[in-house]
Design a protein around this motif. Structure first.
Motif, short mmCIF file in Angstrom:
data_model
loop_
_atom_site.label_atom_id
_atom_site.label_comp_id
_atom_site.label_asym_id
_atom_site.label_seq_id
_atom_site.Cartn_x
_atom_site.Cartn_y
_atom_site.Cartn_z
N GLU A 43 1.04 -1.19 0.05
CA GLU A 43 0.06 0.07 0.22
C GLU A 43 0.88 1.37 -0.04
O GLU A 43 0.59 2.25 -0.68
N LEU A 44 1.92 1.15 0.78
CA LEU A 44 2.94 2.32 0.99
C LEU A 44 3.73 2.65 -0.29
O LEU A 44 4.00 3.46 -0.67
N LYS A 45 4.17 1.26 -0.97
CA LYS A 45 4.97 1.56 -2.00
C LYS A 45 4.62 0.31 -3.12
O LYS A 45 5.01 -0.78 -2.92
N PRO A 46 3.71 0.81 -3.89
CA PRO A 46 3.02 -0.23 -4.83
C PRO A 46 4.21 -1.07 -5.91
O PRO A 46 4.11 -2.15 -6.08
N ASP A 47 5.39 -0.66 -6.16
CA ASP A 47 6.35 -1.12 -7.07
C ASP A 47 7.27 -1.98 -6.00
O ASP A 47 8.44 -2.33 -6.71
N TYR A 48 7.01 -2.15 -5.04
CA TYR A 48 8.24 -2.96 -4.31
C TYR A 48 8.24 -4.47 -4.55
O TYR A 48 7.18 -5.00 -4.87
N GLU A 49 9.39 -4.97 -4.87
CA GLU A 49 9.80 -6.17 -5.11
C GLU A 49 10.70 -6.72 -3.78
O GLU A 49 11.54 -6.59 -3.55
N PRO A 50 10.17 -8.00 -3.20
CA PRO A 50 10.84 -8.74 -2.47
C PRO A 50 12.46 -9.06 -2.86
O PRO A 50 12.45 -9.56 -4.02
N ILE A 51 13.25 -9.09 -1.75
CA ILE A 51 14.41 -9.54 -2.12
C ILE A 51 14.71 -10.95 -2.38
O ILE A 51 15.28 -11.34 -3.02
N PHE A 52 13.91 -11.80 -1.44
CA PHE A 52 14.00 -13.20 -1.61
C PHE A 52 12.61 -13.88 -1.81
O PHE A 52 11.54 -13.27 -1.45
N GLU A 53 12.55 -14.90 -2.46
CA GLU A 53 11.41 -15.36 -2.72
C GLU A 53 11.27 -16.99 -1.84
O GLU A 53 12.57 -17.42 -1.73
N PRO A 54 10.13 -17.29 -1.47
CA PRO A 54 10.23 -18.77 -0.71
C PRO A 54 11.03 -19.93 -1.45
O PRO A 54 10.35 -20.02 -2.56
N ILE A 55 11.55 -20.80 -0.70
CA ILE A 55 12.21 -22.02 -1.46
C ILE A 55 11.11 -22.98 -1.64
O ILE A 55 11.00 -23.56 -2.69
N LEU A 56 10.19 -23.24 -0.76
CA LEU A 56 9.05 -24.05 -0.94
C LEU A 56 7.93 -23.37 -0.45
O LEU A 56 7.95 -22.73 0.74
N GLU A 57 7.02 -23.43 -1.14
CA GLU A 57 5.69 -22.54 -0.78
C GLU A 57 4.61 -23.80 -0.31
O GLU A 57 4.46 -24.76 -1.06
N PRO A 58 4.20 -23.80 0.96
CA PRO A 58 2.88 -24.72 1.42
C PRO A 58 1.88 -24.59 0.54
O PRO A 58 1.50 -23.89 -0.16
N ALA A 59 1.49 -25.93 0.12
CA ALA A 59 0.24 -26.06 -0.70
C ALA A 59 -1.02 -25.39 -0.01
O ALA A 59 -1.86 -25.05 -0.85
N SER A 60 -1.22 -25.24 1.21
CA SER A 60 -2.33 -24.50 1.68
C SER A 60 -1.94 -23.90 2.84
O SER A 60 -0.90 -23.95 3.48
N GLY A 61 -2.90 -22.88 3.09
CA GLY A 61 -2.79 -22.16 4.45
C GLY A 61 -2.70 -23.05 6.01
O GLY A 61 -1.99 -22.94 6.79
#
Length: 96
Positions: A43-61
């Protein structure tokens, strides 16, 4: 007061502590602070890009919550084992 009465009262209190928020706030969404922080950052900075991405994304919450609870349980087990070890050593537990 007997020990089993104290333990029963404590168990009932813990169950109520967990159940009352779910009963009172039936339509509430119990989300984590990570998601809220991410929303505010975008919301504060719409063009923000994360430095790291998750190695493993869980299948669900639910799986993500399970992994978080497992991590908390292992961490508390390590901490309380250490505390118990130090208290036992301090009290001079008899060696076999």
């Amino acid at each position: 007061m007997k020990l089993w009465v104290k333990n029963t009262i404590l168990i009932v209190m813990v169950i109520l502590l967990a159940a009352i928020p779910l009963w009172v706030c039936r339509d509430a969404e119990f989300g984590g602070a990570d998601g809220e922080a991410e929303n505010i950052i975008y919301e504060l900075k719409p063009d923000y890009e994360p430095i790291f991405e998750p190695i493993l994304e869980p299948a669900s919450g639910e799986i993500e919550s399970l992994l978080f609870a497992l991590q908390a349980a292992i961490g508390s087990g390590v901490v309380f084992y250490g505390i118990g070890y130090m208290v036992g050593r301090k009290n001079g537990v008899e060696k076999v």
